[in-house]
Design an enzyme around this catalytic site. Structure first.
Site, PDB file in Angstrom:
ATOM      1  N   THR A 142       0.827  -1.212   0.000  1.00  0.00           N
ATOM      2  CA  THR A 142       0.000   0.000   0.000  1.00  0.00           C
ATOM      3  C   THR A 142       0.860   1.261   0.000  1.00  0.00           C
ATOM      4  OG1 THR A 142      -1.442   1.298   1.444  1.00  0.00           O
ATOM      5  CG2 THR A 142      -0.136  -0.361   2.517  1.00  0.00           C
ATOM      6  N   ASP A 143       0.298   2.348  -0.512  1.00  0.00           N
ATOM      7  CA  ASP A 143       1.021   3.635  -0.450  1.00  0.00           C
ATOM      8  C   ASP A 143       1.129   4.139   0.990  1.00  0.00           C
ATOM      9  OD1 ASP A 143      -1.659   4.333  -0.069  1.00  0.00           O
ATOM     10  OD2 ASP A 143      -1.701   5.862  -1.651  1.00  0.00           O
ATOM     11  N   GLU A 144       0.344   3.534   1.905  1.00  0.00           N
ATOM     12  CA  GLU A 144       0.356   4.029   3.284  1.00  0.00           C
ATOM     13  C   GLU A 144       1.703   3.794   3.968  1.00  0.00           C
ATOM     14  OE1 GLU A 144      -3.328   3.400   5.428  1.00  0.00           O
ATOM     15  OE2 GLU A 144      -4.434   3.243   3.557  1.00  0.00           O
ATOM     16  N   TYR A 167      -1.814  -0.338  11.075  1.00  0.00           N
ATOM     17  CA  TYR A 167      -1.980  -1.023   9.781  1.00  0.00           C
ATOM     18  C   TYR A 167      -0.773  -0.756   8.888  1.00  0.00           C
ATOM     19  CZ  TYR A 167      -3.401  -1.532   4.885  1.00  0.00           C
ATOM     20  OH  TYR A 167      -3.431  -1.853   3.541  1.00  0.00           O
ATOM     21  N   LYS A 171       2.128  -3.323   7.346  1.00  0.00           N
ATOM     22  CA  LYS A 171       2.375  -3.516   5.903  1.00  0.00           C
ATOM     23  C   LYS A 171       3.826  -3.156   5.560  1.00  0.00           C
ATOM     24  CE  LYS A 171      -0.252  -4.526   3.066  1.00  0.00           C
ATOM     25  NZ  LYS A 171      -0.645  -5.879   2.563  1.00  0.00           N
TER      26      LYS A 171
HETATM   27  P1  NAD Z   1      -9.973  -7.102   2.422  1.00  0.00           P
HETATM   28  O1  NAD Z   1      -9.946  -6.803   3.873  1.00  0.00           O
HETATM   29  O2  NAD Z   1     -11.201  -6.804   1.622  1.00  0.00           O
HETATM   30  O3  NAD Z   1      -9.628  -8.647   2.172  1.00  0.00           O
HETATM   31  C1  NAD Z   1      -8.644  -9.320   2.895  1.00  0.00           C
HETATM   32  C2  NAD Z   1      -8.861 -10.816   2.680  1.00  0.00           C
HETATM   33  O4  NAD Z   1      -7.826 -11.510   3.387  1.00  0.00           O
HETATM   34  C3  NAD Z   1     -10.200 -11.333   3.232  1.00  0.00           C
HETATM   35  O5  NAD Z   1     -10.797 -12.189   2.297  1.00  0.00           O
HETATM   36  C4  NAD Z   1      -9.812 -12.079   4.496  1.00  0.00           C
HETATM   37  O6  NAD Z   1     -10.679 -13.166   4.790  1.00  0.00           O
HETATM   38  C5  NAD Z   1      -8.408 -12.565   4.127  1.00  0.00           C
HETATM   39  N1  NAD Z   1      -7.578 -12.821   5.298  1.00  0.00           N
HETATM   40  C6  NAD Z   1      -7.405 -12.003   6.379  1.00  0.00           C
HETATM   41  N2  NAD Z   1      -6.548 -12.596   7.252  1.00  0.00           N
HETATM   42  C7  NAD Z   1      -6.168 -13.770   6.705  1.00  0.00           C
HETATM   43  C8  NAD Z   1      -5.298 -14.811   7.106  1.00  0.00           C
HETATM   44  N3  NAD Z   1      -4.646 -14.749   8.279  1.00  0.00           N
HETATM   45  N4  NAD Z   1      -5.137 -15.874   6.297  1.00  0.00           N
HETATM   46  C9  NAD Z   1      -5.801 -15.959   5.116  1.00  0.00           C
HETATM   47  N5  NAD Z   1      -6.648 -15.007   4.688  1.00  0.00           N
HETATM   48  C10 NAD Z   1      -6.832 -13.925   5.466  1.00  0.00           C
HETATM   49  O7  NAD Z   1      -8.702  -6.333   1.835  1.00  0.00           O
HETATM   50  P2  NAD Z   1      -8.487  -5.685   0.380  1.00  0.00           P
HETATM   51  O8  NAD Z   1      -8.976  -4.294   0.405  1.00  0.00           O
HETATM   52  O9  NAD Z   1      -8.946  -6.622  -0.656  1.00  0.00           O
HETATM   53  O10 NAD Z   1      -6.898  -5.620   0.357  1.00  0.00           O
HETATM   54  C11 NAD Z   1      -6.123  -6.691  -0.179  1.00  0.00           C
HETATM   55  C12 NAD Z   1      -4.663  -6.334  -0.057  1.00  0.00           C
HETATM   56  O11 NAD Z   1      -4.391  -5.115  -0.739  1.00  0.00           O
HETATM   57  C13 NAD Z   1      -4.216  -6.102   1.391  1.00  0.00           C
HETATM   58  O12 NAD Z   1      -2.941  -6.677   1.548  1.00  0.00           O
HETATM   59  C14 NAD Z   1      -4.160  -4.597   1.535  1.00  0.00           C
HETATM   60  O13 NAD Z   1      -3.186  -4.222   2.477  1.00  0.00           O
HETATM   61  C15 NAD Z   1      -3.757  -4.188   0.123  1.00  0.00           C
HETATM   62  N6  NAD Z   1      -4.202  -2.855  -0.313  1.00  0.00           N
HETATM   63  C16 NAD Z   1      -5.517  -2.502  -0.229  1.00  0.00           C
HETATM   64  C17 NAD Z   1      -5.924  -1.251  -0.709  1.00  0.00           C
HETATM   65  C18 NAD Z   1      -7.372  -0.831  -0.686  1.00  0.00           C
HETATM   66  O14 NAD Z   1      -7.677   0.312  -1.056  1.00  0.00           O
HETATM   67  N7  NAD Z   1      -8.307  -1.682  -0.323  1.00  0.00           N
HETATM   68  C19 NAD Z   1      -4.979  -0.362  -1.241  1.00  0.00           C
HETATM   69  C20 NAD Z   1      -3.634  -0.774  -1.300  1.00  0.00           C
HETATM   70  C21 NAD Z   1      -3.263  -2.022  -0.841  1.00  0.00           C
HETATM   71  P1  TYD Z   2     -10.728   4.175   4.316  1.00  0.00           P
HETATM   72  O1  TYD Z   2     -11.704   3.796   3.250  1.00  0.00           O
HETATM   73  O2  TYD Z   2     -10.842   3.566   5.662  1.00  0.00           O
HETATM   74  O3  TYD Z   2      -9.275   3.915   3.687  1.00  0.00           O
HETATM   75  P2  TYD Z   2      -7.805   4.366   4.258  1.00  0.00           P
HETATM   76  O4  TYD Z   2      -7.929   4.756   5.668  1.00  0.00           O
HETATM   77  O5  TYD Z   2      -7.011   3.118   4.077  1.00  0.00           O
HETATM   78  O6  TYD Z   2      -7.357   5.480   3.360  1.00  0.00           O
HETATM   79  O7  TYD Z   2     -10.778   5.737   4.495  1.00  0.00           O
HETATM   80  C1  TYD Z   2     -10.596   6.629   3.404  1.00  0.00           C
HETATM   81  C2  TYD Z   2     -10.630   8.036   3.945  1.00  0.00           C
HETATM   82  O8  TYD Z   2     -11.966   8.326   4.398  1.00  0.00           O
HETATM   83  C3  TYD Z   2      -9.739   8.248   5.144  1.00  0.00           C
HETATM   84  O9  TYD Z   2      -9.174   9.556   5.064  1.00  0.00           O
HETATM   85  C4  TYD Z   2     -10.664   8.150   6.340  1.00  0.00           C
HETATM   86  C5  TYD Z   2     -11.975   8.668   5.801  1.00  0.00           C
HETATM   87  N1  TYD Z   2     -13.215   8.067   6.351  1.00  0.00           N
HETATM   88  C6  TYD Z   2     -14.257   8.893   6.781  1.00  0.00           C
HETATM   89  O10 TYD Z   2     -14.165  10.125   6.738  1.00  0.00           O
HETATM   90  N2  TYD Z   2     -15.380   8.285   7.270  1.00  0.00           N
HETATM   91  C7  TYD Z   2     -15.517   6.934   7.346  1.00  0.00           C
HETATM   92  O11 TYD Z   2     -16.580   6.443   7.821  1.00  0.00           O
HETATM   93  C8  TYD Z   2     -14.448   6.107   6.882  1.00  0.00           C
HETATM   94  C9  TYD Z   2     -14.540   4.620   6.972  1.00  0.00           C
HETATM   95  C10 TYD Z   2     -13.308   6.723   6.389  1.00  0.00           C
END
Ligand code: NAD
Ligand code: TYD
Length: 372
Positions: A142-144, A167, A171
């Protein structure tokens, strides 16, 4: 045709499921083993239609379970690991950091360790392991990990790591483990660091799907702080394409930043989502059937400013030049089109929302927002 077998962890979650669907529909040369613990964020129903027991298998289990991961490598000719599995929600990491460290750090280390055991073929003259041809470990990051930006500037692959939430710290630690294995053992590994995704199957605790859900129910829309925090939104399918480009063509040992060139303040996202739902309901009255409130309530009157997130990162913005120049990838989906596709998907898939929010989620939502 030479087929490769991918172990896709977290494939029942948001991005993992989209990646599974993308691979199965676009590539004939892959077989998939999905490993997912089905936590609150994972939903078997999301991928049930993709699992056919031949090209695509599903195994329920934890990436931290060494015996289980070993048994999968014994049973299947796994060439590629793509690790999506993670605890992914910042707010939850503030409440329970330990779970994040276990899954995100130790889970990554476990996957790499087992892969190492099965993929090593011998040693070179300098004592480094040699590797089975074509193997690849890919870490979805992630960019975080880069921390928070001020009003200007972008994250590049050389920006210093500066995570600030439990988090993002977990990561970042995982990324460092990947780098350590890549340097120490020369294990062929790549990392992508992506900005915020949006699209179908996004669990409704994250901003965009939560806002959609609450609008349809006529509930308050919680905006943290003053709503001015900025995220760089990328349509999930564009992310999946980027990952696959890196798995196939990316250089081992490299990091690639993936971003949408689409910075928006949270409050802009909330306003745009309200306006788009309202417009779709007016243009296509059939959609009103999913409203649990009066159409007149679909308005900015739902916006509710709540207590800010602790340590809330101010701004993320990715410079994806390396992806473009080295791999020809760019974000294809304009935000205006992507958000309409996403909202339409939620309007047409309310049963999915009901299914994934029927369990533990209700208590979570109450706990999370009752004291803000
Ligand atoms: P999500 O929370 O929707 O899905 C995570 C999945 O992992 C779920 O299906 C969960 O059951 C599974 N899981 C959790 N713990 C586990 C374990 N111990 N063993 C096996 N499976 C397990 O997450 P997402 O949004 O799909 O993100 C997927 C990946 O991408 C993550 O690594 C996250 O850090 C990264 N990522 C997400 C975003 C975003 O915007 N959502 C952006 C950048 C990177
Ligand atoms: P989120 O979707 O949780 O992603 P991330 O924290 O990984 O960027 O949140 C996106 C942005 O929205 C973040 O700045 C927090 C804000 N946010 C709200 O303002 N209200 C909400 O209910 C949630 C879940 C997030």
């Amino acid at each position: 045709m030479l087929k490769r077998t991918y172990l896709v962890t977290g494939g029942a979650g948001f991005i993992g499921a989209n990646y599974v669907k993308y691979l199965l529909s676009q590539f004939d040369d892959v077989n998939l083993i999905i490993l997912d613990a089905l936590t609150y964020a994972g939903n078997y129903g999301t991928i049930a239609g993709d699992v056919d027991g031949q090209r695509c298998q599903f195994v329920k289990g934890d990436i931290c379970d060494k015996d289980l991961v070993t048994s999968l490598f014994e049973k299947y000719p796994i060439d590629v690991v793509v690790n999506f599995a993670a605890e992914s929600h910042v707010d939850r990491s503030i409440v329970n950091p330990r779970l994040f460290l276990e899954t995100n750090i130790l889970g990554t280390q476990n996957l790499m360790d087992v892969a190492r055991q099965f993929w090593v073929t011998g040693k070179d003259d300098n004592g480094y392991p040699t590797w089975k041809k074509g193997v690849r470990y890919h870490q979805v990051s992630t960019d975080e990990v880069y921390g928070s930006l001020g009003a200007t500037g972008f994250f590049t692959e050389t920006t210093a790591l500066d995570p600030r939430s439990p988090y993002s710290a977990s990561k970042t630690s995982a990324d460092l483990i990947v780098r350590a294995y890549s340097e120490t053992y020369k294990l062929p590994a790549t990392i992508t660091r992506c900005s915020n995704n949006y699209g179908p199957y996004h669990f409704p605790e994250k901003l965009i799907p939560l806002i959609i859900k609450n609008i349809l129910e006529g509930k308050p829309l919680p905006v943290y702080g003053d709503g001015s925090n900025v995220r760089d939104w990328l349509y999930v399918e564009d992310h999946c394409k980027a990952i696959e480009a890196v798995v196939r063509k990316g250089k081992p040992g490299e990091v690639y930043n993936v971003g949408g060139h689409n910075e928006k303040q949270n409050i802009e996202i909330v306003r745009l989502t309200i306006a788009t739902i309202r417009r779709l309901m007016e243009e296509e009255p059939a959609y009103r059937a999913v409203l649990k409130t009066d159409l007149s309530n679909v308005s900015e009157g739902l916006i509710t400013y709540v207590q800010d997130r602790l340590g809330h990162d101010k701004r993320y913005a990715i410079d994806p030049t390396k992806m473009k120049e080295e791999l020809g990838w760019y974000p294809e989906t304009a935000f205006e089109a992507g958000i309409v596709k996403t909202i339409r998907w939620y309007l047409e898939n309310q049963s999915w929302v009901d299914e994934v929010t029927s369990g533990e989620y209700q208590n979570y939502y109450e706990r999370m927002y009752s004291n803000r």
